[in-house]
Enzyme design. Sequence first.
Site, PDB file in Angstrom:
ATOM      1  N   LYS A 127      32.906  16.668   0.922  1.00  0.00           N
ATOM      2  CA  LYS A 127      31.732  15.823   0.668  1.00  0.00           C
ATOM      3  C   LYS A 127      31.971  14.818  -0.452  1.00  0.00           C
ATOM      4  O   LYS A 127      31.446  13.710  -0.409  1.00  0.00           O
ATOM      5  CB  LYS A 127      30.507  16.689   0.339  1.00  0.00           C
ATOM      6  CG  LYS A 127      29.937  17.384   1.556  1.00  0.00           C
ATOM      7  CD  LYS A 127      28.493  17.769   1.342  1.00  0.00           C
ATOM      8  CE  LYS A 127      27.897  18.318   2.620  1.00  0.00           C
ATOM      9  NZ  LYS A 127      26.559  18.880   2.429  1.00  0.00           N
TER      10      LYS A 127
ATOM     11  N   LYS B 255      33.669  19.496  13.248  1.00  0.00           N
ATOM     12  CA  LYS B 255      32.394  20.219  13.322  1.00  0.00           C
ATOM     13  C   LYS B 255      31.246  19.265  13.676  1.00  0.00           C
ATOM     14  O   LYS B 255      31.220  18.139  13.196  1.00  0.00           O
ATOM     15  CB  LYS B 255      32.144  20.843  11.940  1.00  0.00           C
ATOM     16  CG  LYS B 255      31.046  21.860  11.874  1.00  0.00           C
ATOM     17  CD  LYS B 255      30.854  22.340  10.447  1.00  0.00           C
ATOM     18  CE  LYS B 255      30.234  21.260   9.583  1.00  0.00           C
ATOM     19  NZ  LYS B 255      29.780  21.713   8.263  1.00  0.00           N
TER      20      LYS B 255
ATOM     21  N   LYS C  15      25.420  16.627  10.621  1.00  0.00           N
ATOM     22  CA  LYS C  15      24.386  15.597  10.446  1.00  0.00           C
ATOM     23  C   LYS C  15      24.985  14.311   9.904  1.00  0.00           C
ATOM     24  O   LYS C  15      24.432  13.242  10.081  1.00  0.00           O
ATOM     25  CB  LYS C  15      23.342  16.083   9.433  1.00  0.00           C
ATOM     26  CG  LYS C  15      22.409  17.150   9.945  1.00  0.00           C
ATOM     27  CD  LYS C  15      21.507  17.614   8.813  1.00  0.00           C
ATOM     28  CE  LYS C  15      20.845  18.922   9.153  1.00  0.00           C
ATOM     29  NZ  LYS C  15      20.398  19.665   7.979  1.00  0.00           N
TER      30      LYS C  15
HETATM   31  P1  TYM Z   1      23.319  23.413   6.423  1.00  0.00           P
HETATM   32  O1  TYM Z   1      21.984  22.807   6.189  1.00  0.00           O
HETATM   33  O2  TYM Z   1      24.524  22.547   6.388  1.00  0.00           O
HETATM   34  O3  TYM Z   1      23.324  24.183   7.796  1.00  0.00           O
HETATM   35  C1  TYM Z   1      22.317  25.119   8.118  1.00  0.00           C
HETATM   36  C2  TYM Z   1      22.874  26.233   8.970  1.00  0.00           C
HETATM   37  O4  TYM Z   1      23.445  25.710  10.167  1.00  0.00           O
HETATM   38  C3  TYM Z   1      24.791  26.155  10.288  1.00  0.00           C
HETATM   39  N1  TYM Z   1      25.585  25.091  10.905  1.00  0.00           N
HETATM   40  C4  TYM Z   1      26.354  25.262  11.986  1.00  0.00           C
HETATM   41  N2  TYM Z   1      26.600  26.348  12.728  1.00  0.00           N
HETATM   42  C5  TYM Z   1      27.435  26.196  13.788  1.00  0.00           C
HETATM   43  N3  TYM Z   1      28.022  25.007  14.107  1.00  0.00           N
HETATM   44  C6  TYM Z   1      27.804  23.895  13.375  1.00  0.00           C
HETATM   45  N4  TYM Z   1      28.362  22.748  13.711  1.00  0.00           N
HETATM   46  C7  TYM Z   1      26.928  23.996  12.255  1.00  0.00           C
HETATM   47  N5  TYM Z   1      26.482  23.109  11.327  1.00  0.00           N
HETATM   48  C8  TYM Z   1      25.666  23.795  10.516  1.00  0.00           C
HETATM   49  C9  TYM Z   1      25.249  26.438   8.866  1.00  0.00           C
HETATM   50  O5  TYM Z   1      26.338  27.322   8.833  1.00  0.00           O
HETATM   51  C10 TYM Z   1      23.999  27.011   8.252  1.00  0.00           C
HETATM   52  O6  TYM Z   1      23.869  28.379   8.551  1.00  0.00           O
HETATM   53  N6  TYM Z   1      24.355  25.622   2.081  1.00  0.00           N
HETATM   54  C11 TYM Z   1      23.659  25.775   3.328  1.00  0.00           C
HETATM   55  C12 TYM Z   1      22.169  26.054   3.161  1.00  0.00           C
HETATM   56  C13 TYM Z   1      21.846  27.135   2.195  1.00  0.00           C
HETATM   57  C14 TYM Z   1      21.937  28.530   2.448  1.00  0.00           C
HETATM   58  C15 TYM Z   1      21.516  29.153   1.240  1.00  0.00           C
HETATM   59  C16 TYM Z   1      22.306  29.283   3.547  1.00  0.00           C
HETATM   60  C17 TYM Z   1      21.406  26.971   0.924  1.00  0.00           C
HETATM   61  N7  TYM Z   1      21.206  28.182   0.341  1.00  0.00           N
HETATM   62  C18 TYM Z   1      21.496  30.545   1.105  1.00  0.00           C
HETATM   63  C19 TYM Z   1      22.277  30.676   3.414  1.00  0.00           C
HETATM   64  C20 TYM Z   1      21.871  31.285   2.218  1.00  0.00           C
HETATM   65  C21 TYM Z   1      23.810  24.509   4.136  1.00  0.00           C
HETATM   66  O7  TYM Z   1      24.047  23.447   3.610  1.00  0.00           O
HETATM   67  O8  TYM Z   1      23.528  24.657   5.433  1.00  0.00           O
END
Ligand code: TYM
Length: 328
Positions: free
Chosen positions: A111, A194, A197
Amino acid sequence: MKRIFSGIQPTGNLHLGNYLGAIQNWVKLQKDYECLFCIVDLHAITVPQDPAALRSSIRQTAAAYIASGIDPKQSIIFQQSAVSGHSELGWLLSCLTPLGWLNRMTQFKEKAGKDKEKAALGLYAYPVLMAADILLYHATHVPVGEDQKQHLELARDIAGAFNRQYNTEYFKLPEPQILGQATRVMSLRNGTKKMSKSDASEFSRIHLSDDDDVIRGKIQKAKSDMEAGITYDLEKRPEASNLLTIMAAVQGKARGEVEAAYASSNFSQFKKDLADALIAHLAPIRSEMTRLLKDTAYLDKLLAENALKADAIAKANLKEIHKLIGFC
Ligand code: TYM
């Protein structure tokens, strides 16, 4: 006690990766666990966000959770910034997290890009806040997609560092739950990247808000290859493998079963069936999201009420943490 914490950043529209990698699993797990599903807006601002767009994405994310089947009466759906304990515990944990651990985080490297000097401190410290999110509620399980695995390992390390520093066994180590077949949904334009967004191409991902024609168009344009039949081979056929995985996850079938059904099909037939399957699955979610988003008063009230529930757990735990640290 079995308690789940997980969250999604309210940045833009949720996509199929978020749905298949996270939300779909949450829906299944909510029967057996006490669940907190967070809209992690404090994480979202680690990169610049437009305030009006952020506000609207927060409601969109809440609507997506509910429309996908999270029961807001059973699970706590709430906004991270409404519970100040996240920021507070983030700071407390940052005081015992070695920089060396953060330097290993691959997501920061991706990032921040080439110019790390310009990246915000918050982007760098992000995994500490994520550890705080989980530990604030003593969550025992954390269902996420594969890309969050490294952050969860760090959360366990930070819990251990706290226990060692204060000579306690206060924090139990949270278990990652990387479940189902679509733990890493790939871009529709490049099967080795991957689905995300932040990809510049809208055609790389399917949004939960995409209408039927848009879904069909994106699947038709999805990258394919020249091989005969639709078979799974991650190395040689990343795009075909990704589409097969998506089909299996959407239909709730084993990947092998889908592969057998399409082993002698061509892409044009397979893509038509995949678009049909996606539309059948996503259209009801989209229409429920649209209905919910018309009632912003309902969504705002729900988020406010749930924030109080989360805050009560957070405050009680922070009191104990303050004692262990020696603040009181
Ligand atoms: P974020 O917002 O990037 O993604 C949210 C969830 O979606 C999953 N994900 C995917 N799974 C499969 N294939 C993909 N291409 C894909 N893109 C995203 C992510 O693995 C995630 O489960 N840091 C985290 C959010 C967060 C969090 C937490 C999660 C903040 N605090 C505490 C668990 C526990 C994030 O940016 O997810």
